[in-house]
Design an enzyme around this catalytic site. Structure first.
Site, short mmCIF file in Angstrom:
data_model
loop_
_atom_site.label_atom_id
_atom_site.label_comp_id
_atom_site.label_asym_id
_atom_site.label_seq_id
_atom_site.Cartn_x
_atom_site.Cartn_y
_atom_site.Cartn_z
N ARG A 142 3.97 23.33 74.49
CA ARG A 142 4.93 23.77 75.50
C ARG A 142 4.90 25.29 75.62
NH1 ARG A 142 7.37 19.85 72.26
NH2 ARG A 142 8.00 17.93 73.34
N LYS A 175 10.69 21.75 70.69
CA LYS A 175 11.80 21.30 71.54
C LYS A 175 12.77 20.41 70.78
CE LYS A 175 12.72 18.78 75.81
NZ LYS A 175 12.13 18.03 76.95
N HIS A 213 4.95 23.51 82.74
CA HIS A 213 5.09 22.36 81.85
C HIS A 213 4.18 21.20 82.26
CE1 HIS A 213 7.11 20.03 78.74
NE2 HIS A 213 7.19 19.03 79.60
N ARG A 263 1.13 20.38 80.23
CA ARG A 263 1.26 19.43 79.12
C ARG A 263 1.01 18.00 79.61
NH1 ARG A 263 3.52 18.72 73.98
NH2 ARG A 263 4.95 16.96 73.70
N TRP A 272 5.75 13.96 69.96
CA TRP A 272 6.85 13.14 70.46
C TRP A 272 7.42 12.30 69.32
CZ3 TRP A 272 2.57 13.49 73.97
CH2 TRP A 272 2.87 14.14 75.18
N TYR A 299 1.87 7.56 80.00
CA TYR A 299 0.48 7.94 80.22
C TYR A 299 -0.48 6.77 80.02
CZ TYR A 299 2.54 12.56 79.72
OH TYR A 299 3.34 13.66 79.87
#
Length: 359
Positions: free
Chosen positions: A195, A220, A280, A283, A306, A315
């Site tokens: 990020r 994050k 972003h 990413r 994640w 995805y």
């Protein structure tokens, strides 16, 4: 007189004033905000009744939305997204600012939905507001014990998931028109999926080029993680070496402290002929490329840091290799692989007899 009745007049004020000790032991002094003595007495009686219920009957005192917001912001003050939380609370103030928590019902929530949709906001934006209301009310109920219940708040359907990524040709075109410092950031993002804040804060003492690994301590979700560096990422880092003793990425020999989606970013997008694209989204591009190259969702989850598969499953649509064999089973060139079942005519029983309906 004030000690006996709890209300009195001041020479310099047109309102009746209150000075009394409530049943819960709290001293109350202040204006009643009314010139009518009977209204002032009624207001004082209400305050005494509520204090009595709170003290002797265990009835919770009524709390306002604004009180809850103040405490909620104090709890969320350390979040990296704190400014977003503040912004959402400001947006909700016209709808909820004058209400007590117990007054927030289904009709109030509906007014928020209709008001924001009427402004032209998308369901995704409205859902952010609804989720914030739900989170605050849940905290007021479960943690602060200010309320016993709150209305069920469902998020709107029809939220369109953002699906914006670049092809290899578009990415090369963007990099070619970026300023050198911005091109390095873009290339590193496409190589690692990091990020913007993770790239800006990356320090040399957290990079091991020999082991091709970088360790991020500012993520994050607040969980430090390691990032494997492929050849493209290592090349970018080697180009930055010697520019700053601490930070890997700089602008004019100083750390990058500003938002990356600035004028330079928008000018580069315009020159490259790319629209509706945020930093972003690099990413998202990185993740999409990985799935197209055959990286599994579990591998991608660990690569991107994640915490759950839910964020990665979006995805999955980019990889169909695992279904290629299945898709080929009914190809015309493979012959007749479809099992032929005998045709059984449909019959309907009538008076115990089978009646053939196919005739």
């Amino acid at each position: 007189m004030a000690r006996e009745t709890g209300i009195y007049r001041r020479p310099n004020s047109r309102f009746w004033w209150i000075d009394t000790v409530l049943p819960n032991g709290k001293r109350l002094r202040g204006s009643s905000r009314t010139e009518d003595r009977s209204q002032a007495e009624a207001y004082l009686a209400k305050l005494r009744h509520e204090a009595f219920q709170e003290t002797y009957l265990g009835v919770k005192p009524k709390r306002s939305w604004q009180e809850a917001v103040v405490r909620y912001l104090a709890v969320k003050a350390n979040l990296r997204s704190f400014k977003d939380v503040q912004r959402i609370m400001r947006k909700l103030d016209p709808y909820l600012g004058n209400l007590m928590l117990h007054q927030i019902n289904g009709d109030v929530i509906w007014s928020v939905i209709q008001g924001e949709l009427g402004k032209g906001n998308m369901p995704a934006t409205v859902n952010r507001y609804l989720a914030s209301i739900r989170a605050l009310l849940r905290m007021a109920r479960d943690e602060w014990q200010w309320i016993d219940n709150f209305p069920k708040i469902r998020l709107l359907g029809g939220e369109v998931e953002r699906d914006r990524w670049l092809t290899r040709e578009e990415a090369d075109r963007l990099i070619a028109v970026c300023a050198p410092h911005l091109a390095a950031l873009v290339r590193f993002a496409l190589a690692t999926g990091c990020r913007a804040s993770e790239i800006r804060g990356l320090e040399w003492d957290r990079v091991d080029v020999l082991r091709r690994t970088a360790w991020l301590n500012q993520t994050k979700n607040g969980t430090p993680r390691g990032v494997p560096l492929n050849r493209d990422a290592v090349v970018v880092l080697e180009e930055q070496r010697g520019k700053h003793p601490r930070f890997c990425f700089t602008y004019r020999d100083k750390p990058i402290r500003w938002e990356l989606c600035n004028d330079a970013w928008h000018h580069a997008l315009e020159k490259a002929g790319i629209q509706d694209f945020r930093f972003h989204d690099l990413r998202h591009t990185w993740a999409s490329w990985h799935r197209q190259a055959g990286t599994s969702c579990d591998e991608l989850k660990d690569l991107g840091g994640w915490k759950s598969r839910v964020m990665v499953d979006r995805y999955a649509k980019f990889a169909t290799d695992n279904l290629a064999v299945a898709a080929a089973r009914i190809e015309s060139r493979t012959g007749n692989n479809v099992v032929q079942f005998p045709h059984i005519p449909h019959t309907e029983k009538k008076n115990g007899l089978g009646v053939n309906l196919s005739r």
